[in-house]
Every structure is written in structure tokens, then in C-alpha cells.
Write a protein that holds these residues in place. Structure first.
Motif: not given
Length: 180
Positions: A108, A162-163, A165-166, A169-170
Motif C-alpha cells: 500500500r 479479500r485484502f 482484491e482491495k 482496486e487501489e
């Protein structure tokens, strides 16, 4: 439309005549989806009565939802687990292994840095690493669900995915920000 449309009581796999499995032949799913939509698409019932048109819409909606669920590995795994009575607990169970969380934070920060620097090459590298990690988790998920039947462990993998996938998306949003 005849009354012999798809059975609304079938689960998504049964609807398409597919085995209940994480591993899936995407081409077969696509063929079965197109064949079912050819039967139930609302345009096929435009000449019929209101009740039959409503049924056709309901059938078409179910076919679309089933297709969208099965074509996405994460959604398919969630659905498979639900068929076995296992909740992934994504809303309530957010604890993750420390090394996984550390990697997430590093990615991130790298995405934020790449966006700030407008560095699409850096985003490409991060995206590649994220896709590779995602593929690895999906492969583990297939083994845990299809072979080992370890649904509790599989639920943890779904939470990890799910992490991922997020994060994907970022990365996509960062590309959009660079392009604007």
C-alpha cells in the motif's frame, strides 16, 4: 417461453451442470451461461403474459447472478463455503498473520509512492507481485476446498484474498489518478 426453464431451486453449480469445485473450466461455464441465457432472456418472453414475463426476468436474474458468482474465484470460494455451512467471517474476523499484514502495508505504501511519483512502471511491478500472490492464494484455496475439505482454513484464505482484491482496486485507482 415454456414452463421448462431452469429450476430456481438448484444451486449455482447445478444450474450450469458443473461440479461443485473451486477448480472450474471457464470456457464450459461461459458455454453453459450462454445456453441458459438463450432460454431465459426476457426478450424471449416479450410476447407472453405479465406473469410469464416476470418469471423470465426472475430466471434471467438468477442465471446472471450465478454466472457472476462462479466466474470470480473469490466469489466462487465464498459460495462454495456457504454451501458447506461455513461463513468466511470477513466482516467480523479481521485478524491476519503479522507477515501478511506487513506485506499489505508495504504494498500500500508502494502504491501511494508510485501514484505520488506518477510512476506507472512501479505500479506495473506492484500489480504483478499482487497478481502472483493472488494466484498462489487461489491455488491454496482450491486444494483446501476441493481436496482437503479444510473449510475453516479456506475461510482464512478467502479473507486474505479479500485484502488482495482491495489492494488490486487501489492499484487500479492509482493508475486512474496518474492518467487524469
Amino acid at each position: 417461453m415454456s414452463s421448462a426453464g431452469p429450476d430456481l431451486q438448484k444451486n449455482h453449480f447445478q444450474l450450469f451442470g458443473l461440479a461443485q469445485s473451486c477448480q472450474m473450466d471457464a470456457a464450459q461455464l461461459e458455454r453453459e451461461y450462454r445456453a441458459l441465457q438463450a432460454q431465459v432472456h426476457p426478450d424471449k418472453s416479450a410476447h407472453l403474459g405479465e406473469a410469464e414475463q416476470r418469471l423470465a426476468m426472475q430466471l434471467s436474474t438468477q442465471v446472471n447472478e450465478a454466472y457472476q458468482t462462479l466466474r470470480n474465484p473469490l466469489r466462487r470460494a465464498r459460495y462454495l463455503l456457504s454451501l458447506h455451512g461455513v461463513s468466511t467471517g470477513e466482516d467480523t474476523h479481521t485478524a491476519m498473520p503479522a507477515d501478511f499484514l506487513m506485506q499489505q502495508m508495504e504494498w500500500r505504501e508502494a502504491v501511494a509512492d508510485a501514484q505520488q511519483a506518477r510512476d506507472a512502471g512501479a505500479l506495473d511491478r506492484i500489480g504483478s507481485a499482487v497478481r502472483e500472490e493472488t494466484r498462489g492464494l487461489e491455488a491454496q484455496l482450491a486444494v483446501k476446498i476441493d481436496t482437503e475439505k479444510d473449510y475453516a482454513f479456506a475461510a482464512g484464505l478467502v479473507r486474505k484474498l479479500r485484502f488482495m482484491e482491495k489492494l488490486a482496486e487501489e492499484i487500479h485507482s492509482a493508475y486512474d489518478a496518474i492518467d487524469s
